[in-house]
Design a protein around this motif. Structure first.
Motif: not given
Ligand SMILES: Nc1ncnc2c1ncn2[C@@H]1O[C@H](COP(=O)(O)OP(=O)(O)OP(=O)(O)O)[C@@H](O)[C@H]1O
Ligand SMILES: [Mg+2]
Length: 380
Positions: A103-104, A153-161
């Motif tokens: 999830q995270n 840390r330079e990415l949005s949640g969707g990008q991180q996923q």
């Protein structure tokens, strides 16, 4: 402690899986206990090669436990986990040829995107040449080719996923485990990620996916088959459409999509594969998908969008009631109608002149759209 995710990615040097059924996931009577608490009860389930199976169920029902048992982070107290024809129950996570996303995101914050994706490859001894080729390939698969140098840390949640998915795919796993991968994202991004996951699976059709989610829309959109868990048990399993159309019990009907479950009795054969049942003073016809016995008391499952307003065909089921509430939600009107002491919910296309609360309303539905469902048993 949770082991870091890249440990779950497969070994590049692992023996090739068997040609036939190499990526099938099999739970064979798998139970998991914590102390005296059994959190997974004799789970038997197969995910066929190339298939997406979604496990859904309420919080605490054992979905993550099942997934972690496949990954190797949880040891079953009994039963076997198979991947292809290999019994992996006692194998270390490293040796299972599995990618996993949770999830995270769980990216390494101090590493750039490309290092995150490369991590599992390097850990398994891939050469620099392999890393240099494979990392951009994986980033391209998730549409993140331009982000290699960024930090998480330079990415949005969707990008991180997306990066977490790229990292899970780096070692070319045959099996991908996804544990609520979209639940930390907002609704709009979740929808576009859903489309992307569907596309990813079209691009990698051999990948076998076990997908854990709370969200029935995700399950219905992505999965070939859906398993519904409750209290550590598999309460229902079937093709996504068939399970939605013919839920085997109350719990499945309510958990997968919204359902009106009308208490009905005196089931009788009615010809042409239909049965008749009594709902109050009204006789209704339905399919009897689960072959319930003559005379049964049971439930009639009618989805909100199966109710139609206004005039009906002669062979339709008809009910008359009083409107209790009307709610407009943009693309639908949700109407609650009281019929024979039961409140039924129907969803209709937006109406120019919706009925007023207190008004009488006739509704009808097609016997072909509905089935009778057994009341749940004692362990229901
Ligand atoms: N390490 C642990 N020790 C003791 N109990 C645990 C442990 N991990 C999970 N459980 C218990 O096992 C049960 C199933 O947990 P699990 O995480 O599989 O549920 P879940 O279906 O994934 O729920 P959610 O939807 O909330 O993620 C829960 O009652 C949980 O409290
Ligand atoms: Mg969980």
């Amino acid at each position: 402690m949770e082991r870091s995710l890249p440990a779950a990615t497969p070994s590049a040097s692992a023996a090739p899986a068997d040609a036939v059924g190499g990526s099938r996931i099999g739970f064979e009577n798998v139970s998991v206990t914590y102390g005296s608490l059994t959190v997974l009860q004799s789970l038997t389930l197969t995910v066929n090669p190339g298939e997406i199976v979604a496990l859904i169920g309420p919080s605490g029902s054992g979905k993550t436990t099942a997934l972690r048992a496949v990954a190797g982070f949880v040891r079953p107290s009994s039963g076997r986990i198979m991947i292809g024809d290999r019994d992996v129950t006692n194998l270390a996570p490293y040796d299972r040829k599995i990618g996993m996303v949770v999830q995270n995101y769980a990216l390494f914050p101090h590493m750039r995107v490309e290092e995150n994706v490369a991590f599992g490859l390097r850990a398994h001894g891939a050469s620099e040449a392999v890393v240099r080729a494979r990392v951009p390939e994986c980033l391209a698969m998730v549409g993140m080719g331009a982000y290699a140098k960024r930090y998480p840390r330079e990415l949005s949640g969707g990008q991180q996923q997306r990066i977490a998915i790229a990292r899970a795919l780096a070692n070319k796993p045959q099996v991908l485990l996804l544990d609520e991968p979209l639940s930390a994202l907002d609704a709009q991004i979740r929808r576009s990620m859903l489309d992307e996951l569907a596309k990813l699976h079209r691009d990698l059709p051999a990948l076998t996916v076990l997908y854990v989610t709370h969200d029935q829309t995700e399950a219905l959109t992505l999965a070939n088959h859906i398993g519904i868990m409750r209290d550590g048990r598999l309460k229902a399993f079937g093709g996504a459409q068939s399970l939605f159309r013919n839920p085997p019990n109350r719990f499945a009907a309510e958990f997968l999509g919204r359902a009106n479950l009308l208490p009905v009795n005196d089931l009788q054969p009615a010809g042409e594969g239909r049965v008749s049942v009594r709902f109050g003073a009204t006789v209704l016809k339905a399919r009897n998908h689960h072959r319930l016995a003559k005379g049964s008391d049971c439930l009639l499952c009618v989805r909100p969008h199966d109710f139609k307003l206004g005039s009906s065909r002669p062979d339709a089921n008809r009910l008359s009631g009083v409107v209790r509430s009307v709610q407009w939600q943009g693309d639908v009107h949700n109407v609650v109608v009281e019929v024979a002491g039961e409140c039924i919910r129907l969803s209709s296309a937006p109406m120019r002149e919706p009925p007023e609360p207190g008004a009488s309303l006739d509704v009808h539905f097609d016997p072909a759209d509905v089935t009778v469902v057994p009341e749940d048993g004692a362990d229901g």
